[in-house]
Design an enzyme around this catalytic site. Structure first.
Site, mmCIF file in Angstrom:
data_model
loop_
_atom_site.group_PDB
_atom_site.id
_atom_site.type_symbol
_atom_site.label_atom_id
_atom_site.label_comp_id
_atom_site.label_asym_id
_atom_site.label_seq_id
_atom_site.Cartn_x
_atom_site.Cartn_y
_atom_site.Cartn_z
ATOM 1 N N GLY A 101 0.790 -1.225 0.000
ATOM 2 C CA GLY A 101 0.000 0.000 0.000
ATOM 3 C C GLY A 101 0.819 1.269 0.000
ATOM 4 N N GLU A 142 -0.562 -1.411 -5.877
ATOM 5 C CA GLU A 142 -1.760 -0.679 -5.448
ATOM 6 C C GLU A 142 -1.715 0.752 -5.973
ATOM 7 O OE1 GLU A 142 -2.834 -1.072 -1.323
ATOM 8 O OE2 GLU A 142 -1.999 -3.062 -1.222
ATOM 9 N N TRP A 349 -4.855 -9.789 6.610
ATOM 10 C CA TRP A 349 -3.842 -8.752 6.795
ATOM 11 C C TRP A 349 -4.060 -8.218 8.199
ATOM 12 C CZ3 TRP A 349 0.440 -6.787 4.458
ATOM 13 C CH2 TRP A 349 0.968 -5.630 5.050
#
Ligand SMILES: *[C@@H]1O[C@H](CO)[C@@H](O)[C@H](O)[C@H]1NC(C)=O
Ligand SMILES: *[C@@H]1O[C@H](CO)[C@@H](O)[C@H](O)[C@H]1NC(C)=O
Ligand SMILES: *[C@@H]1O[C@H](CO)[C@@H](O)[C@H](O)[C@H]1NC(C)=O
Ligand SMILES: *[C@@H]1O[C@H](CO)[C@@H](O)[C@H](O)[C@H]1NC(C)=O
Length: 367
Positions: A101, A142, A349
């Site tokens: 991310g 991402e 996650w």
């Protein structure tokens, strides 16, 4: 002659057995979890008996060379990762996850746009996986946010699969596993659609990140990872059905859920349901808080807990602090859903968010 013919030659039995083995490894379900250095536990402290696959996060894309690299801070623990987690579960498979991310999405877009840089990326990733003892590679770009980037992602994955197969043939080793962590739906909001056919043909599976549906970017509170639509058209089930509708076989979809929650400061302590106004995040800068801290928060503050079985999400509140998260009830419901839909499995996650392994145990036994 006749009696001889009744005997099946041994070599045939062995080839049959090895075919069965290949089939069973292809059909293996995924009980997955991500780990990263600094998350709160070491790799050897993961209860790996509760997992079939563990993802080591993250290797990085070097934007200047297009090679996949492991930072010097991660080098030692990543090289030891597979050995560490196999101590308690020798059959757990490990994958090196690339990106994440907070990685630079533009670097992935640039790399994927040229054949030569894709080759560099692919070659270096395979070499890195092998030299560090991983069983596979996981791409966490991402996000590709235009149709052109999505097309290039498809090319990258097809070339990656070809290279992985060629490497397996020349090394005599089992092919590396290939997975990708993706948006919860094949329709990215920018809008851009994932190259589903190329993904289905090239990847062993996708990890659908069915969480972060609300956060500090939202205008109201809401369920972080609802399985069913809370009223805004976003849910894990909507995403899974859209992937299948777009051509991704259910058996290649792995459903993700969070071992963390997101905390908000309510505008009004008496307005504490979904879609309530908030003034900011609570308890951390972006409101993210792992499950074991949430359970501590609940007991220390005698917070009220609510399980919403319609959307399959949990929240708790105390005063103006409001937290959306997944608990044992949401996770068992999601795992039963994933199995019922014929999905390949589930992932979390991240594993260090768990509280004495109750979520991982619930997930594993619910499958
Ligand atoms: C790991 O999980 C297994 C299976 O649930 C359990 O028996 C064992 O006690 C757990 N180990 C630790 C250290 O929590
Ligand atoms: C990648 O590896 C293949 C096979 O070993 C080789 O032919 C090719 O030149 C390599 N490409 C790059 C960019 O390193
Ligand atoms: C659960 O959430 C839905 C969608 O926001 C809402 O309509 C429903 O009233 C909630 N149920 C409970 C018991 O809070
Ligand atoms: C959300 O949190 C992140 C991380 O703390 C921060 O960088 C970002 O500015 C925040 N966004 C909003 C809208 O508050």
């Amino acid at each position: 002659m006749a009696s001889k013919d009744n005997h099946i030659p041994l070599f045939l039995i062995f080839s049959f057995l090895s075919l069965l083995q290949i089939n069973s490894s292809m059909a293996q379900n995924v009980k997955g979890g991500y780990w990263f250095l600094g998350s709160g536990i070491t790799a050897s402290n993961i209860n790996s008996t509760l997992f079939t696959h563990l993802f080591c996060a993250f290797a990085d894309l070097d934007a200047s060379t297009n090679e996949v690299v492991i930072s010097s801070a991660n080098a030692q623990s990543f090289a030891a990762f597979t050995g560490d987690v196999q101590q308690t579960n020798p059959s757990v498979k490990t994958l090196l996850s690339i990106g994440g991310g907070s990685s630079n999405a533009n670097a992935f877009a640039a790399m994927a746009s040229q054949s030569s840089s894709r080759q560099t990326f692919i070659n270096s990733s395979i070499a890195l996986a092998r030299s560090n003892g991983f069983y596979g590679l996981d791409l966490d770009w991402e996000y590709p946010d235009t149709d052109e980037k999505m097309t290039n992602l498809g090319l990258l994955l097809e070339e990656w699969r070809t290279a992985v197969a060629a490497e397996a043939a020349s090394s005599g080793k089992a092919a590396l596993l290939l997975s990708a962590a993706v948006y919860y739906s094949p329709h990215y909001w920018s809008p851009a659609d994932y190259p589903v056919a190329a993904m289905a043909a090239s990847l062993d599976w996708i990890n659908a990140m069915a969480y972060d549906f609300f956060g500090n970017w939202s205008s109201t509170t809401g369920p972080l990872a609802a399985l069913y639509d809370p009223g805004n058209g976003i849910s894990g089930d909507i995403g899974v059905r859209a992937w299948i509708q777009a051509g991704m076989p259910a058996g290649q979809i792995v459903l993700g859920f969070p071992f963390y929650g997101r905390a908000f400061t309510l505008a009004n302590a008496n307005n504490h349901g979904y879609f309530a106004p908030f003034t900011g995040t609570a308890l951390s800068s972006d409101g993210a808080i792992v499950y074991n801290q949430i359970t501590s928060y609940i007991s220390q503050n005698s917070a009220t807990t609510v399980y919403n079985s319609t959307v399959v999400s949990a929240y708790c509140y105390s005063g103006t602090t409001w937290i959306s998260y997944d608990d044992t009830q949401t996770i068992s419901t999601k795992v039963v859903y994933a199995k019922g839909k014929g999905l390949k499995g589930y992932f979390a996650w991240h594993v260090a968010g768990d509280d004495n392994w109750v979520l991982s145990q619930t997930a594993s036994s619910s499958w």
